[in-house]
Design an enzyme around this catalytic site. Structure first.
Site, PDB file in Angstrom:
ATOM      1  N   GLY A   1      34.786  -8.776 -23.486  1.00  0.00           N
ATOM      2  CA  GLY A   1      35.404 -10.048 -23.859  1.00  0.00           C
ATOM      3  C   GLY A   1      35.423 -10.963 -22.647  1.00  0.00           C
ATOM      4  O   GLY A   1      34.636 -10.790 -21.708  1.00  0.00           O
TER       5      GLY A   1
ATOM      6  N   ARG B   1      31.842  -3.539 -28.855  1.00  0.00           N
ATOM      7  CA  ARG B   1      31.695  -3.347 -30.303  1.00  0.00           C
ATOM      8  C   ARG B   1      30.518  -4.166 -30.824  1.00  0.00           C
ATOM      9  O   ARG B   1      29.701  -3.709 -31.590  1.00  0.00           O
ATOM     10  CB  ARG B   1      32.967  -3.825 -31.023  1.00  0.00           C
ATOM     11  CG  ARG B   1      33.951  -2.727 -31.290  1.00  0.00           C
ATOM     12  CD  ARG B   1      35.197  -3.294 -31.877  1.00  0.00           C
ATOM     13  NE  ARG B   1      35.669  -4.446 -31.111  1.00  0.00           N
ATOM     14  CZ  ARG B   1      36.801  -5.088 -31.346  1.00  0.00           C
ATOM     15  NH1 ARG B   1      37.578  -4.709 -32.309  1.00  0.00           N
ATOM     16  NH2 ARG B   1      37.166  -6.123 -30.604  1.00  0.00           N
TER      17      ARG B   1
ATOM     18  N   ALA C   1      42.976  -2.131 -18.867  1.00  0.00           N
ATOM     19  CA  ALA C   1      43.147  -2.509 -20.281  1.00  0.00           C
ATOM     20  C   ALA C   1      44.499  -2.017 -20.792  1.00  0.00           C
ATOM     21  O   ALA C   1      45.498  -2.755 -20.720  1.00  0.00           O
ATOM     22  CB  ALA C   1      41.985  -1.958 -21.091  1.00  0.00           C
ATOM     23  N   ARG C   2      44.537  -0.801 -21.318  1.00  0.00           N
ATOM     24  CA  ARG C   2      45.781  -0.168 -21.752  1.00  0.00           C
ATOM     25  C   ARG C   2      45.661   1.317 -21.459  1.00  0.00           C
ATOM     26  O   ARG C   2      44.569   1.901 -21.574  1.00  0.00           O
ATOM     27  CB  ARG C   2      46.032  -0.377 -23.250  1.00  0.00           C
ATOM     28  CG  ARG C   2      46.464  -1.790 -23.647  1.00  0.00           C
ATOM     29  CD  ARG C   2      47.857  -2.159 -23.120  1.00  0.00           C
ATOM     30  NE  ARG C   2      48.276  -3.491 -23.533  1.00  0.00           N
ATOM     31  CZ  ARG C   2      48.144  -4.614 -22.833  1.00  0.00           C
ATOM     32  NH1 ARG C   2      47.583  -4.575 -21.637  1.00  0.00           N
ATOM     33  NH2 ARG C   2      48.571  -5.761 -23.305  1.00  0.00           N
TER      34      ARG C   2
ATOM     35  N   GLU D   1      53.701   4.151 -19.803  1.00  0.00           N
ATOM     36  CA  GLU D   1      54.302   3.292 -18.778  1.00  0.00           C
ATOM     37  C   GLU D   1      55.653   2.709 -19.244  1.00  0.00           C
ATOM     38  O   GLU D   1      55.824   2.457 -20.450  1.00  0.00           O
ATOM     39  CB  GLU D   1      53.328   2.167 -18.366  1.00  0.00           C
ATOM     40  CG  GLU D   1      52.981   1.171 -19.450  1.00  0.00           C
ATOM     41  CD  GLU D   1      51.947   0.140 -18.968  1.00  0.00           C
ATOM     42  OE1 GLU D   1      50.878   0.533 -18.485  1.00  0.00           O
ATOM     43  OE2 GLU D   1      52.254  -1.053 -19.085  1.00  0.00           O
TER      44      GLU D   1
ATOM     45  N   HIS E   1      50.835  -2.285 -13.674  1.00  0.00           N
ATOM     46  CA  HIS E   1      50.451  -3.246 -14.714  1.00  0.00           C
ATOM     47  C   HIS E   1      50.619  -4.692 -14.214  1.00  0.00           C
ATOM     48  O   HIS E   1      51.408  -5.475 -14.772  1.00  0.00           O
ATOM     49  CB  HIS E   1      51.289  -3.002 -15.990  1.00  0.00           C
ATOM     50  CG  HIS E   1      50.656  -3.567 -17.227  1.00  0.00           C
ATOM     51  ND1 HIS E   1      50.789  -2.992 -18.472  1.00  0.00           N
ATOM     52  CD2 HIS E   1      49.883  -4.671 -17.423  1.00  0.00           C
ATOM     53  CE1 HIS E   1      50.149  -3.711 -19.373  1.00  0.00           C
ATOM     54  NE2 HIS E   1      49.585  -4.733 -18.753  1.00  0.00           N
ATOM     55  N   ILE E   2      49.857  -5.002 -13.170  1.00  0.00           N
ATOM     56  CA  ILE E   2      50.013  -6.319 -12.529  1.00  0.00           C
ATOM     57  C   ILE E   2      48.729  -7.137 -12.539  1.00  0.00           C
ATOM     58  O   ILE E   2      48.614  -8.135 -11.822  1.00  0.00           O
ATOM     59  CB  ILE E   2      50.509  -6.189 -11.064  1.00  0.00           C
ATOM     60  CG1 ILE E   2      49.574  -5.290 -10.246  1.00  0.00           C
ATOM     61  CG2 ILE E   2      51.938  -5.686 -11.026  1.00  0.00           C
ATOM     62  CD1 ILE E   2      49.806  -5.385  -8.740  1.00  0.00           C
TER      63      ILE E   2
HETATM   64  C1  DGY Z   1      48.142  -8.753 -21.067  1.00  0.00           C
HETATM   65  O1  DGY Z   1      48.178  -9.979 -21.022  1.00  0.00           O
HETATM   66  O2  DGY Z   1      47.794  -8.132 -22.077  1.00  0.00           O
HETATM   67  C2  DGY Z   1      48.561  -8.023 -19.847  1.00  0.00           C
HETATM   68  O3  DGY Z   1      48.232  -6.672 -19.906  1.00  0.00           O
HETATM   69  C3  DGY Z   1      50.047  -8.189 -19.624  1.00  0.00           C
HETATM   70  O4  DGY Z   1      50.733  -7.474 -20.603  1.00  0.00           O
END
Ligand code: DGY
Length: 327
Positions: free
Chosen positions: A156, A179, A239-240, A269, A287-288
């Site tokens: 993306g 994808r 990402a996550r 987290e 997560h910054i």
């Molecule tokens: C987002 O914008 O998705 C970042 O991970 C902050 O949560």
């Protein structure tokens, strides 16, 4: 006329509260308390809208208990904290904050890649611990970034930003999997080559994960995928957390299956898998990736403006489920 009632579910910039207060009756959480589901519902049940962040879960139970709610504006581009189907079914609009964080997040992805590949944090800790007594030829020798192969899973806006940095700034060969394949003009602009997922894992010297998290991307990187990677490879996740099977990653890092990992996001987290904390070949950040002052302010502003747009004009600026808006 009464102003719409808004809940700001996490602590945000005072200027965001001031901005929202011009338009709404605002209840905020500037003490940043960690509300459980019931506590969130208690505050949200008499509200027309919510300002949320990625840690505030809006699911079917919350929606059922809060029938007044018409919009949830997330201060994040990711929105896996929303059950978007349940929101759509109830006619609740969801919005996120795309674009404003793209370059800041791509910068960070690259910084984490560099720090991980060149062992910056590990060597800094060594120096601070007073362990540096003499120079050695192989001291903290890492892997090169320039001229290597950059792999990107999830292409993306942020993935494309990372590709451009790698190709144009560091002369990297860029391969990606997504994808859907990008159009030829975008591929040429990013100097990126589409490959099958297996090939991505096999060929990348540095693999960056930038795909959205959903049931379909849960543990997309597990032991089988890591086994395809080069033993010298670096894995970076901005990402996550749930995209990577962390136990499999810990084992692979322990066994030297891959060289190193840079992680900004974690499955549970803010809790971090204890196995990761014991390893020296990981760089861990809380997560910054989007956290520069101008970008976090722009995200907060966009989330607030989505609420204002919705209640003044009946639409969102960056809607996720625009079908709930009546024509
Ligand atoms: C987002 O914008 O998705 C970042 O991970 C902050 O949560």
């Amino acid at each position: 006329m009464n102003k719409p009632r808004i809940l700001v579910a996490r602590c945000v910039f005072p200027e965001t509260i001031a901005h929202l207060s011009q338009h709404f009756e605002v209840e905020s959480n500037q003490d940043d308390q960690d509300w459980n589901g019931a506590e969130l519902i208690e505050r949200l049940r008499d509200k027309d809208g919510a300002f949320t962040t990625g840690s505030v879960r809006i699911d079917a139970a919350v929606l059922a208990a809060c029938p007044r709610l018409k919009i949830c504006a997330n201060m994040a581009v990711g929105y896996n904290n929303f059950d978007l189907d349940a929101m759509t079914a109830r006619g609740v609009l969801g919005t996120n904050t795309p674009d404003v964080l793209t370059d800041t997040t791509a910068d960070f992805g690259f910084a984490l890649l560099m720090a991980t590949a060149r062992r910056i944090c590990e060597s800094e800790h060594y120096l601070r611990a007073g362990k540096w007594t003499k120079w050695r030829y192989d001291m903290f020798a890492g892997t090169d970034v320039h001229g290597s192969t950059l792999g990107i899973l999830g292409m993306g806006r942020i993935g494309q930003g990372i590709a451009r940095r790698g190709a144009l700034g560091f002369g990297m060969k860029v391969v990606y999997h997504n994808r859907s394949r990008l159009n030829a003009a975008t591929e040429a602009d990013c100097k990126a080559h589409y490959v099958a997922k297996e090939e991505l894992f096999r060929t990348a010297d540095h693999l960056v994960l930038v795909l959205p998290y959903s049931a379909a991307s849960h543990h997309v990187v597990g032991s089988a995928e890591i086994a395809l990677m080069k033993p010298t490879a670096t894995l970076v996740n901005i990402a996550r957390g749930g995209i990577v099977d962390e136990n499999a990653l810990v084992q692979a890092l322990r066994d030297g299956r891959i060289a190193a990992a840079g992680l900004d996001v974690f499955e549970g987290e803010p809790k971090v898998n204890p196995g990761l904390l014991t390893l020296s070949n990981v760089v861990l950040t809380p997560h910054i990736a989007s956290s520069s002052v101008p970008t976090r302010k722009a995200m907060a502003r966009l989330a607030a403006d989505n609420l204002i747009e919705f209640f003044s004009k009946g639409r969102g600026l960056t809607p996720l489920n625009p079908q709930v808006i009546k024509a």
